[in-house]
Design an enzyme around this catalytic site. Structure first.
Site, PDB file in Angstrom:
ATOM      1  N   ASP A 102      19.426  29.225  71.719  1.00  0.00           N
ATOM      2  CA  ASP A 102      20.373  28.847  72.775  1.00  0.00           C
ATOM      3  C   ASP A 102      19.754  29.243  74.122  1.00  0.00           C
ATOM      4  O   ASP A 102      18.901  28.530  74.643  1.00  0.00           O
ATOM      5  CB  ASP A 102      21.688  29.577  72.466  1.00  0.00           C
ATOM      6  CG  ASP A 102      22.825  29.231  73.407  1.00  0.00           C
ATOM      7  OD1 ASP A 102      22.739  28.218  74.105  1.00  0.00           O
ATOM      8  OD2 ASP A 102      23.814  29.989  73.446  1.00  0.00           O
ATOM      9  N   ASP A 158      28.643  30.772  62.757  1.00  0.00           N
ATOM     10  CA  ASP A 158      30.016  31.258  62.831  1.00  0.00           C
ATOM     11  C   ASP A 158      30.652  31.096  64.207  1.00  0.00           C
ATOM     12  O   ASP A 158      29.981  30.869  65.200  1.00  0.00           O
ATOM     13  CB  ASP A 158      30.037  32.759  62.511  1.00  0.00           C
ATOM     14  CG  ASP A 158      29.386  33.577  63.631  1.00  0.00           C
ATOM     15  OD1 ASP A 158      28.259  33.236  64.031  1.00  0.00           O
ATOM     16  OD2 ASP A 158      30.006  34.527  64.137  1.00  0.00           O
ATOM     17  N   ARG A 164      31.256  30.091  58.405  1.00  0.00           N
ATOM     18  CA  ARG A 164      29.873  29.980  57.935  1.00  0.00           C
ATOM     19  C   ARG A 164      29.706  29.120  56.686  1.00  0.00           C
ATOM     20  O   ARG A 164      28.668  28.515  56.478  1.00  0.00           O
ATOM     21  CB  ARG A 164      29.298  31.373  57.633  1.00  0.00           C
ATOM     22  CG  ARG A 164      29.225  32.290  58.845  1.00  0.00           C
ATOM     23  CD  ARG A 164      28.422  33.538  58.491  1.00  0.00           C
ATOM     24  NE  ARG A 164      28.539  34.608  59.480  1.00  0.00           N
ATOM     25  CZ  ARG A 164      27.811  34.700  60.585  1.00  0.00           C
ATOM     26  NH1 ARG A 164      26.912  33.790  60.863  1.00  0.00           N
ATOM     27  NH2 ARG A 164      27.976  35.716  61.423  1.00  0.00           N
TER      28      ARG A 164
HETATM   29  P1  IMP Z   1      20.441  33.103  72.390  1.00  0.00           P
HETATM   30  O1  IMP Z   1      19.986  34.517  72.524  1.00  0.00           O
HETATM   31  O2  IMP Z   1      21.345  32.714  73.524  1.00  0.00           O
HETATM   32  O3  IMP Z   1      19.320  32.113  72.206  1.00  0.00           O
HETATM   33  O4  IMP Z   1      21.400  33.070  71.157  1.00  0.00           O
HETATM   34  C1  IMP Z   1      20.988  32.713  69.942  1.00  0.00           C
HETATM   35  C2  IMP Z   1      21.973  33.127  68.877  1.00  0.00           C
HETATM   36  O5  IMP Z   1      23.334  32.987  69.277  1.00  0.00           O
HETATM   37  C3  IMP Z   1      21.802  32.202  67.712  1.00  0.00           C
HETATM   38  O6  IMP Z   1      20.827  32.670  66.846  1.00  0.00           O
HETATM   39  C4  IMP Z   1      23.191  32.180  67.117  1.00  0.00           C
HETATM   40  O7  IMP Z   1      23.314  33.245  66.215  1.00  0.00           O
HETATM   41  C5  IMP Z   1      24.109  32.385  68.278  1.00  0.00           C
HETATM   42  N1  IMP Z   1      24.634  31.087  68.764  1.00  0.00           N
HETATM   43  C6  IMP Z   1      24.258  30.402  69.863  1.00  0.00           C
HETATM   44  N2  IMP Z   1      24.937  29.266  70.008  1.00  0.00           N
HETATM   45  C7  IMP Z   1      25.772  29.215  68.941  1.00  0.00           C
HETATM   46  C8  IMP Z   1      26.759  28.248  68.489  1.00  0.00           C
HETATM   47  O8  IMP Z   1      27.007  27.190  69.090  1.00  0.00           O
HETATM   48  N3  IMP Z   1      27.409  28.579  67.348  1.00  0.00           N
HETATM   49  C9  IMP Z   1      27.180  29.707  66.641  1.00  0.00           C
HETATM   50  N4  IMP Z   1      26.259  30.618  67.008  1.00  0.00           N
HETATM   51  C10 IMP Z   1      25.578  30.375  68.149  1.00  0.00           C
END
Ligand code: IMP
Ligand code: MG
Length: 180
Positions: A102, A158, A164
């Site tokens: 993300d 989730d 999940r």
């Molecule tokens: P980042 O550090 O912002 O890249 O977040 C990544 C993590 O956030 C992912 O590995 C997911 O576990 C969680 N995440 C991000 N977007 C979503 C979503 O739309 N649904 C569920 N989990 C998410």
């Protein structure tokens, strides 16, 4: 409200293709498939089966645990390790398996941690990417699907720990976010 974004059959079709790409990349080199818990458990499971089906059996499987969002919807920027590495990475090829990249903060921290253990190589396989939300540059070696800026759950992912088990990836419409 929940709307199916990627149905199970489409996910599996893509996972098969990813397995073939991974097989082509590693050839006969052994690697460690390292899933990031909790979100990647279903993806890692299917991916390992598809690799095996296509004749690639030269890999081990382990997981690390990372909590990046807790019960919040916004990234904390400093993910917490909830399950530390149990295996030695030195001189190993590591295939990191994630559910979603993300903002990229989580994967960047995980990479930093893994690289400090002197593996031979680290490659990233992520089922989903929301690249429009990226805050740090991340190179994904094997990507399932690029998605828009939407909150999704299912296929291991989730919303505040629920959702999940759904085989489909569904989009969660905000009112439903506060699950009672
Ligand atoms: P980042 O550090 O912002 O890249 O977040 C990544 C993590 O956030 C992912 O590995 C997911 O576990 C969680 N995440 C991000 N977007 C979503 C979503 O739309 N649904 C569920 N989990 C998410
Ligand atoms: Mg995750």
């Amino acid at each position: 409200m929940r709307k199916v974004l990627i149905p199970h059959a489409k996910i599996i079709k893509r996972v098969k293709k990813l397995a073939l790409e991974i097989k082509k990349e590693y050839k006969n080199e052994p690697f460690l498939m390292l899933g990031v818990l909790n979100g990647s458990y279903m993806f890692a499971s299917d991916l390992s089966k598809e690799l095996w089906k296509h004749g690639f059996t030269n890999f081990s499987v382990d997981f690390i645990g990372v909590a990046s969002y807790g019960k919040e919807k916004t990234s904390s920027q400093s993910p917490k390790f909830t399950k530390r590495l149990q295996v030695v990475l030195k001189d190993k090829n590591v295939l990191l398996v994630e559910d979603i990249v993300d903002t990229g903060f989580s994967i960047k921290e995980i990479l930093k941690y893994l690289k400090s253990k002197n593996p031979k190589s680290v490659k990233i396989c992520s089922l989903l990417s929301k690249s429009t939300r990226r805050k740090v540059t991340v190179e994904i070696d094997f990507l399932g699907f690029e998605i828009e800026d939407k909150w999704v759950e299912g296929y291991g992912m989730d919303t505040a720990e629920f959702g999940r088990g759904n085989g489909n990836i569904v989009e969660v419409i905000p009112e439903a976010f506060r699950r009672k």
